[in-house]
Design a protein around this motif. Sequence first.
Motif, PDB file in Angstrom:
ATOM      1  N   GLU A   1      39.148  15.002  -9.116  1.00  0.00           N
ATOM      2  CA  GLU A   1      37.939  14.204  -9.355  1.00  0.00           C
ATOM      3  C   GLU A   1      37.983  12.913  -8.537  1.00  0.00           C
ATOM      4  N   ALA A   2      39.168  12.281  -8.521  1.00  0.00           N
ATOM      5  CA  ALA A   2      39.306  11.027  -7.756  1.00  0.00           C
ATOM      6  C   ALA A   2      39.065  11.277  -6.268  1.00  0.00           C
ATOM      7  N   ASP A   3      39.629  12.372  -5.745  1.00  0.00           N
ATOM      8  CA  ASP A   3      39.455  12.698  -4.327  1.00  0.00           C
ATOM      9  C   ASP A   3      37.992  12.997  -4.022  1.00  0.00           C
ATOM     10  N   LEU A   4      37.353  13.791  -4.889  1.00  0.00           N
ATOM     11  CA  LEU A   4      35.963  14.162  -4.660  1.00  0.00           C
ATOM     12  C   LEU A   4      35.045  12.940  -4.748  1.00  0.00           C
ATOM     13  N   LYS A   5      35.288  12.075  -5.699  1.00  0.00           N
ATOM     14  CA  LYS A   5      34.482  10.871  -5.834  1.00  0.00           C
ATOM     15  C   LYS A   5      34.659   9.957  -4.618  1.00  0.00           C
ATOM     16  N   GLN A   6      35.909   9.863  -4.167  1.00  0.00           N
ATOM     17  CA  GLN A   6      36.181   9.029  -2.993  1.00  0.00           C
ATOM     18  C   GLN A   6      35.479   9.601  -1.761  1.00  0.00           C
ATOM     19  N   GLY A   7      35.591  10.926  -1.605  1.00  0.00           N
ATOM     20  CA  GLY A   7      34.929  11.561  -0.459  1.00  0.00           C
ATOM     21  C   GLY A   7      33.429  11.424  -0.550  1.00  0.00           C
ATOM     22  N   LEU A   8      32.880  11.649  -1.748  1.00  0.00           N
ATOM     23  CA  LEU A   8      31.430  11.548  -1.940  1.00  0.00           C
ATOM     24  C   LEU A   8      30.943  10.123  -1.662  1.00  0.00           C
TER      25      LEU A   8
ATOM     26  N   GLY B   1      32.377   7.939   0.280  1.00  0.00           N
ATOM     27  CA  GLY B   1      32.485   7.682   1.719  1.00  0.00           C
ATOM     28  C   GLY B   1      31.326   8.289   2.478  1.00  0.00           C
ATOM     29  N   VAL B   2      30.959   9.528   2.128  1.00  0.00           N
ATOM     30  CA  VAL B   2      29.850  10.210   2.816  1.00  0.00           C
ATOM     31  C   VAL B   2      28.540   9.482   2.536  1.00  0.00           C
ATOM     32  N   GLN B   3      28.331   9.127   1.262  1.00  0.00           N
ATOM     33  CA  GLN B   3      27.094   8.427   0.898  1.00  0.00           C
ATOM     34  C   GLN B   3      26.993   7.084   1.636  1.00  0.00           C
ATOM     35  N   ARG B   4      28.110   6.404   1.796  1.00  0.00           N
ATOM     36  CA  ARG B   4      28.129   5.116   2.525  1.00  0.00           C
ATOM     37  C   ARG B   4      27.798   5.332   3.996  1.00  0.00           C
ATOM     38  N   ALA B   5      28.377   6.403   4.558  1.00  0.00           N
ATOM     39  CA  ALA B   5      28.103   6.711   5.965  1.00  0.00           C
ATOM     40  C   ALA B   5      26.639   7.037   6.166  1.00  0.00           C
ATOM     41  N   ILE B   6      26.068   7.806   5.215  1.00  0.00           N
ATOM     42  CA  ILE B   6      24.644   8.168   5.317  1.00  0.00           C
ATOM     43  C   ILE B   6      23.776   6.922   5.240  1.00  0.00           C
TER      44      ILE B   6
ATOM     45  N   VAL C   1      27.469  17.806   3.708  1.00  0.00           N
ATOM     46  CA  VAL C   1      28.797  17.424   3.198  1.00  0.00           C
ATOM     47  C   VAL C   1      28.654  16.728   1.852  1.00  0.00           C
ATOM     48  N   GLU C   2      27.651  15.839   1.788  1.00  0.00           N
ATOM     49  CA  GLU C   2      27.434  15.139   0.518  1.00  0.00           C
ATOM     50  C   GLU C   2      27.137  16.135  -0.609  1.00  0.00           C
TER      51      GLU C   2
END
Length: 286
Positions: A116-123, A125-130, A174-175
């Motif tokens: 969950e921590a990894d997925l939240k971190q990845g999500l 990061g992607v949302q920030r990039a978008i 990806v998001e």
Amino acid sequence: RASSLAREGASTGADPFAKVRDLIEAMIYKLNRELKSEATTKKFCTTQSARNKASREERADDVEEKTTKLEEIASTIAKLQQDLKTLSKERSDLASSQVEMDRIRKEENTAFTETEADLKQGLTGVQRAITILRDYYGGSDQSASFLQAMNAAEGASSAPSSAGGPILRLLGIVEADFAKSLTEAQAAEQAAAEEYEKITTENRLTMATQEAEVKYKNEDIAKLRKSSSQIQSDRAESQQELDALNDYWTKLSKQCSAEVITYDKRQDQRKAEIQGLREAISTLTK
């Protein structure tokens, strides 16, 4: 002898057969006493034999009944003890199963927490990039500076281009993948946690029920053993009484068997003797 006594009596004027009659009367009296004594003995033997037989049968039935009851109690206790062994194994298996289930649930939860921590971190990061890309292509100075720095590092032009559309679409995919994976992981964790709580609650209820069964079965065994002890004591007492009755019957049989067998014959003989003696007296008095 009779004529001599008659002549002697005639010369003296006394009854010549008086002594003979007295002797015969004494013999008749003795025979009558023996008849009564034998009749009393026969009555005693008959009465005592009947009473002894009835008492022996009653005590024998009582001993047999108590023996049967003891066998039933022993069988019930054996079944209860077997039930306790089965319950003990079931409780042990259930406890082991719960321990294993606790271990697996802990491992699953630990793995989920990390995922969950990894997925939240990845999500995130992607949302920030978008957000940055959208702001850049929409004219945001901050986003432009960010992208220009990225492009400079890659040796690309710092000016916005139409390439932003495909990048945003890819990041959107990806998001969506991150969000879907996070949702699925959370749903799986919730389902696993609910299933774990359900089974754990059922196990606790089963354990409580089994503990109650163990308690009640042990109480039943204690009651049955107490009852068995009392019945054994009662049976021992009845057996002692039966043994005493059997001993008395042995003695009574030795005492009365001959009397019963020869009683009628002796009675007939004594009656015949008495009758003969009375006839003799009758003859002497004529």
